[in-house]
Design an enzyme around this catalytic site. Structure first.
Site, PDB file in Angstrom:
ATOM      1  N   ARG A  76       0.866  -1.210   0.085  1.00  0.00           N
ATOM      2  CA  ARG A  76       0.103  -0.151  -0.112  1.00  0.00           C
ATOM      3  C   ARG A  76       0.861   0.992  -0.008  1.00  0.00           C
ATOM      4  O   ARG A  76       0.444   2.026  -0.609  1.00  0.00           O
ATOM      5  CB  ARG A  76      -0.945   0.068   1.147  1.00  0.00           C
ATOM      6  CG  ARG A  76      -0.290  -0.153   2.696  1.00  0.00           C
ATOM      7  CD  ARG A  76      -1.412  -0.409   3.573  1.00  0.00           C
ATOM      8  NE  ARG A  76      -0.737  -0.844   4.705  1.00  0.00           N
ATOM      9  CZ  ARG A  76      -0.965  -0.079   6.006  1.00  0.00           C
ATOM     10  NH1 ARG A  76      -1.969   0.921   6.162  1.00  0.00           N
ATOM     11  NH2 ARG A  76      -0.344  -0.535   7.166  1.00  0.00           N
ATOM     12  N   GLU A  94     -18.934   4.651   0.473  1.00  0.00           N
ATOM     13  CA  GLU A  94     -18.203   4.009  -0.788  1.00  0.00           C
ATOM     14  C   GLU A  94     -19.171   3.939  -1.899  1.00  0.00           C
ATOM     15  O   GLU A  94     -18.421   3.752  -2.995  1.00  0.00           O
ATOM     16  CB  GLU A  94     -17.615   2.494  -0.288  1.00  0.00           C
ATOM     17  CG  GLU A  94     -16.622   2.843   0.938  1.00  0.00           C
ATOM     18  CD  GLU A  94     -17.257   2.730   2.194  1.00  0.00           C
ATOM     19  OE1 GLU A  94     -18.462   2.662   2.675  1.00  0.00           O
ATOM     20  OE2 GLU A  94     -16.319   3.061   2.940  1.00  0.00           O
ATOM     21  N   PHE A 112     -14.448  -2.868   1.684  1.00  0.00           N
ATOM     22  CA  PHE A 112     -15.531  -2.091   1.408  1.00  0.00           C
ATOM     23  C   PHE A 112     -15.599  -1.684  -0.083  1.00  0.00           C
ATOM     24  O   PHE A 112     -16.754  -1.186  -0.464  1.00  0.00           O
ATOM     25  CB  PHE A 112     -15.011  -0.783   2.169  1.00  0.00           C
ATOM     26  CG  PHE A 112     -14.764  -0.990   3.844  1.00  0.00           C
ATOM     27  CD1 PHE A 112     -13.725  -0.386   4.110  1.00  0.00           C
ATOM     28  CD2 PHE A 112     -15.771  -1.647   4.457  1.00  0.00           C
ATOM     29  CE1 PHE A 112     -13.430  -0.591   5.646  1.00  0.00           C
ATOM     30  CE2 PHE A 112     -15.385  -1.969   5.822  1.00  0.00           C
ATOM     31  CZ  PHE A 112     -14.276  -1.369   6.176  1.00  0.00           C
ATOM     32  N   HIS A 156      -5.502  -4.156   2.266  1.00  0.00           N
ATOM     33  CA  HIS A 156      -5.965  -4.978   3.442  1.00  0.00           C
ATOM     34  C   HIS A 156      -6.613  -6.182   2.769  1.00  0.00           C
ATOM     35  O   HIS A 156      -7.685  -6.673   3.119  1.00  0.00           O
ATOM     36  CB  HIS A 156      -6.692  -4.154   4.515  1.00  0.00           C
ATOM     37  CG  HIS A 156      -5.841  -3.025   4.962  1.00  0.00           C
ATOM     38  ND1 HIS A 156      -5.508  -2.034   4.633  1.00  0.00           N
ATOM     39  CD2 HIS A 156      -5.730  -3.148   6.450  1.00  0.00           C
ATOM     40  CE1 HIS A 156      -4.840  -1.334   5.548  1.00  0.00           C
ATOM     41  NE2 HIS A 156      -5.154  -2.050   6.633  1.00  0.00           N
ATOM     42  N   ASP A 175      -7.240  -6.439  12.952  1.00  0.00           N
ATOM     43  CA  ASP A 175      -8.636  -5.876  12.750  1.00  0.00           C
ATOM     44  C   ASP A 175      -9.742  -7.131  12.791  1.00  0.00           C
ATOM     45  O   ASP A 175     -10.807  -6.658  13.104  1.00  0.00           O
ATOM     46  CB  ASP A 175      -8.691  -5.092  11.479  1.00  0.00           C
ATOM     47  CG  ASP A 175      -8.516  -3.594  11.578  1.00  0.00           C
ATOM     48  OD1 ASP A 175      -8.315  -2.957  10.582  1.00  0.00           O
ATOM     49  OD2 ASP A 175      -8.228  -3.183  12.796  1.00  0.00           O
ATOM     50  N   ARG A 222      -1.082  -4.866   3.142  1.00  0.00           N
ATOM     51  CA  ARG A 222      -1.120  -4.293   4.439  1.00  0.00           C
ATOM     52  C   ARG A 222       0.266  -4.183   4.960  1.00  0.00           C
ATOM     53  O   ARG A 222       0.903  -3.228   5.291  1.00  0.00           O
ATOM     54  CB  ARG A 222      -2.073  -4.602   5.533  1.00  0.00           C
ATOM     55  CG  ARG A 222      -1.884  -4.080   6.722  1.00  0.00           C
ATOM     56  CD  ARG A 222      -2.758  -4.655   7.887  1.00  0.00           C
ATOM     57  NE  ARG A 222      -2.464  -3.990   9.203  1.00  0.00           N
ATOM     58  CZ  ARG A 222      -1.861  -4.899  10.115  1.00  0.00           C
ATOM     59  NH1 ARG A 222      -1.125  -6.298   9.659  1.00  0.00           N
ATOM     60  NH2 ARG A 222      -1.670  -4.443  11.292  1.00  0.00           N
TER      61      ARG A 222
END
Lengths: 280, 323
Positions: free
Chosen positions: B17, B65, B90, B115, B123, B173
């Site tokens: 990322r 989104e 998302f 991610h 998470d 990530r």
């Protein structure tokens, strides 16, 4: 305005012509927005800039196609192809089939977001013409609509004008019995929009509202157009049955054409499809 | 054509990322139509670099989104090249918008999803996308990419910017192992042979590529010759390369940080079933959700590590028909 009024009347015949020959379609919500679309094509959306109109209520495609035919963007002889295999007139507007369509719609709420993107993209590149987006009322139940409304206000998109075809009915029933929308005007104001309410069949009022939208400098405008679903055909007016997926019988089509003041001599040609086979 | 076998004790450097975000900033000045869209998550996706370097071209849509995705289609309609950036999960929230307003309309939008997979870590399941390759693969006109290291990520970012059409690309990530050097070129639609072998082909993408190379080392020590392919483009998959590997090695292991249903493994199986069916073992998450944990712990628990790949390779070889 009188000329535009006559155009609107002519368009209603062709809305039903398409739906009759396709044996499916959405007559009620197509008839209710005829004046709105006619006004936009007469006075706002010029032939160079088709990108400036989004039909977020995509199921009203027959109305858009009929208006486009009246303004020479398509040949009237193509109207009979609506919803048929290989036709440029897809059941819901599609950019790759019909060149002057700005975005493919048919999933309620999305066209509005796309219109926000179009307005943003245009402003970013210093094109300051207005973008108009036509929404249905049932469509306002989609959460995406409110994401888009919030963002348009946040971005200060005064070049975006939303028009709601507020005919109070949706697929199965009145809005208020499905998922209530009121107080509608207050909602839009709370979201930071300039709100104008008009009679959606009054071309002068629509024109005044559009001009107001273009004059407001710091926020987007929504025109809440009070309309009658199925307008122009008495047995379709305010009738949930005529929302969509009902096949029009020959007799119903004839009766509707009579009400729309089609001369007797022409009615059969609408019914057998030959009315536009010579083009124009 | 293969590249020099990389140093397997590779340096851990940027996450994908971060490599993505920095590359966007580098590309900005030469590509004026490039704009970046965010949903209040730029700190996590790498897009924060672009927000700092080119604020006037960075569009903040807030935690919304679906609006962002469809609006990207609208911006592309005006001639811009939008990069939509958020977590992979998302992007799933906005898949219907992707379908209608980007894929169906063939808009030039690039969705870069961070991610992906269990690599998301602490998470937990809500942020660990294990279905995104399956979902985006099924959209017509959508190119689907998952680069293996930060260097490939940067090259792929440029490649997709120059490509005309919708793209979905996973980033990553965690700080990632560097696998490639300046000699490596990324090409959409082309798998890369990273290691030659003749007993089995391991086809991997993303974080599994490094693990596949480690597995191949282990297998070699035991006399098993494993070929390793970096299949960074999942769609369109390099079926020519797969067919050649089928002829030359006779069996496969696929490895992805994704559900075994619908992702890289399925894409490989679809291609081979039509040309040279042979035994395939699928390494991936076995149709469950993930949970909180460190990426390496999760990889161990859910069967994504190099030893797991090596075991799968042996199973695949056993299943080969005697020749």
């Amino acid at each position: 305005m009188n000329e535009i009024k006559n155009t609107a009347a002519a368009i209603r015949k062709n809305v039903l012509f398409q739906i009759f020959h396709a044996r499916s379609g959405h007559p009620g919500g197509s008839l209710s927005c005829v004046e709105l679309l006619t006004y936009l094509y007469s006075c706002e959306v010029n032939s160079n800039n088709q990108a400036r109109l989004v039909l977020s209520k995509g199921h009203a495609a027959p109305a858009w196609y009929a208006v486009a035919a009246e303004f020479g963007l398509i040949n009237k002889k193509d109207l009979i192809g609506f919803r048929k295999l290989g036709s440029m007139l897809q059941g819901h507007p599609h950019v790759l089939s019909t060149p002057w369509v700005s975005t493919s719609t048919g999933s309620l709420g999305q066209g509005f977001s796309v219109a926000v993107g179009i307005a943003l993209g245009m402003r970013y590149q210093n094109f300051l013409d207005h973008t108009f987006v036509l929404l249905g009322d049932g469509e306002l139940q989609e959460g995406e609509v409110w994401e888009a409304a919030m963002s348009a206000s946040h971005f200060g998109l005064n070049t975006l004008c939303a028009i709601i075809d507020y005919n109070k009915l949706q697929s199965d029933n009145l809005n208020k019995n499905i998922m209530g929308l009121e107080p509608l005007s207050a909602k839009w104001q709370a979201f930071g929009w300039n709100v104008v309410e008009v009679d959606g069949h009054d071309l002068n009022a629509i024109g005044a509202a559009a001009n107001e939208a273009k004059s407001v400098k710091n926020r987007p405008t929504v025109i809440i157009a009070n309309t009658v679903k199925g307008k122009g055909v008495s047995f379709m007016e305010d009738a949930p049955l005529w929302h969509g997926s009902v096949t029009m019988k020959d007799s119903e089509f004839r009766e509707a054409l009579l009400e729309l003041k089609v001369p007797d001599s022409e009615i059969s040609k609408y019914v057998d499809g030959s009315i536009w086979s010579e083009g124009a | 054509m293969s590249i020099t076998v990389p140093n397997l004790v590779g340096k851990t450097g940027d996450s994908l990322r971060e490599a993505f975000g920095k590359q966007l900033t580098m590309l900005a000045s030469e590509h004026q139509k490039l704009v970046v869209l965010d949903a209040d998550i730029a700190g996590g996706t790498g897009a924060h670099h672009f927000r700092t370097s080119n604020p006037e071209r960075f569009f903040q849509f807030g935690i919304a989104e679906q609006n962002m995705m469809a609006a990207a289609g609208g911006m592309a309609a005006t001639g811009l090249v939008p990069f939509v950036t958020t977590f992979a999960v998302f992007c799933l929230r906005a898949i219907e918008q992707t379908r209608l307003s980007i894929a169906y309309t063939q808009r030039n939008v690039k969705i870069v999803a961070s991610h992906p997979g269990l690599d998301t870590g602490p998470d937990g399941a809500s942020a660990q996308a294990l279905e995104d390759l399956a979902a985006f693969r099924a959209l017509p006109n959508m190119v689907v990419i998952s680069p293996a290291d930060p260097y490939e990520m940067a090259m792929a970012t440029e490649a997709i910017l120059k490509y005309e059409g919708p793209v979905y690309m996973r980033s990553g990530r965690s700080p990632a192992r560097r696998l490639f050097d300046q000699g490596y070129t990324f090409e959409i639609g082309k798998g890369q042979t990273l290691r030659h072998g003749s007993d089995v082909t391991i086809v991997a993408c993303g974080v599994e590529v490094g693990r596949a190379l480690d597995a191949a080392e282990r297998l070699e020590a035991d006399g098993v010759s494993a070929r390793v392919i970096n299949m960074s483009t999942i769609k369109p998959i390099d079926s020519e390369l797969l067919e050649r590997c089928a002829v030359e090695t006779g069996c496969f292991v696929t490895a992805e940080d994704h559900n075994v249903i619908g992702g890289l493994g399925s894409a490989v199986a679809e291609a081979l079933a039509q040309t040279r069916p042979c035994p395939i073992e699928f390494v991936g998450v076995k149709d469950t959700f993930g949970e909180s944990g460190e990426p390496d712990e999760l990889a161990e628990k859910y069967g994504l590590t190099a030893p797991h790949i090596a075991v799968a390779a042996r199973r695949a070889i056993v299943r080969k028909e005697p020749s």
